[in-house]
Enzyme design. Sequence first.
Site, PDB file in Angstrom:
ATOM      1  N   ARG A  94      -1.123 -23.325   2.644  1.00 15.50           N
ATOM      2  CA  ARG A  94      -0.690 -23.226   1.242  1.00 15.50           C
ATOM      3  C   ARG A  94       0.766 -22.822   1.114  1.00 15.50           C
ATOM      4  O   ARG A  94       1.265 -22.682   0.012  1.00 15.50           O
ATOM      5  CB  ARG A  94      -1.567 -22.215   0.521  1.00 15.50           C
ATOM      6  N   ARG A 168     -15.974 -19.131 -11.885  1.00 12.05           N
ATOM      7  CA  ARG A 168     -15.244 -18.311 -10.916  1.00 12.05           C
ATOM      8  C   ARG A 168     -14.295 -17.390 -11.668  1.00 12.05           C
ATOM      9  O   ARG A 168     -13.644 -17.821 -12.616  1.00 12.05           O
ATOM     10  CB  ARG A 168     -14.427 -19.230  -9.991  1.00 12.05           C
ATOM     11  N   ARG A 179      -2.106 -19.390 -10.772  1.00 13.91           N
ATOM     12  CA  ARG A 179      -2.452 -20.201  -9.593  1.00 13.91           C
ATOM     13  C   ARG A 179      -1.641 -21.495  -9.571  1.00 13.91           C
ATOM     14  O   ARG A 179      -1.194 -21.934  -8.514  1.00 13.91           O
ATOM     15  CB  ARG A 179      -3.952 -20.502  -9.586  1.00 13.91           C
TER      16      ARG A 179
END
Length: 221
Positions: A94, A168, A179
């Site tokens: 990532r 979630r 995010r």
Amino acid sequence: MRIVLLGAPGSGKGTQSQRLVEAHGVPQISTGDLLREAVARSADAATATPLGLRAKAAMDAGKLVDDDIVLGMIRERLAQPDAQKGFILDGFPRNLAQAAALDALLAELGRPLEAVVLFELDLGILFKRLTGRRICQDCGRVFNIYTSPPGTPPHCERCGDHPRLLQRPDDREDVIGKRLEVFEAQTKPLIEFYRKAGLLRVIDADADVETVFQRLEAALR
Ligand code: AMP
């Protein structure tokens, strides 16, 4: 098959990984899933670990978990017997440091990456996919209240009469923004990294699951 699926949160990497697992019999290795398991173990004071607690704090805030934690997990997971025949990396690497560490690890193992597939998707669609995502707490099946409605009231027909599907915690609107920001700033540079390495393939991920799967298989040929 030794591949990386690269794409923003909500771009369908997890769903398509499952399809690849069924079609090719190689395991999906999702650092998000591995981290969620570590965090779940830490929910109980008796089995809580500092690693799980540190990971939870970062995940709840929509930030990346420290590289040393994630790399330790990947190293262990890639050493397991089922990963010897190949792997689908989902959500890892990532950032550039993780990509460099992965290269080094795979070179050490003599099993370099064969391809990296980028899932391209518009930001507005990503947002809707993430806010609409609901997960069966028993079988892990993923639904979307906008695109694959789980019924009224929402339920997983495979698991019978469980009344509720879960969202979630990091799919809440306030965390999603963070995010997506992290993806833009830290993960996007991997596109150039893998393009230069000659590994990058790009697919349009704005379609139904079956169509995207066909595009993915074609990109991997
Ligand atoms: P995901 O299920 O892939 O969307 O991941 C959920 C969360 O887990 C992310 O928002 C991060 O907090 C953490 N995470 C997953 N994979 C990584 C990674 N490779 N490096 C750092 N943090 C990660």
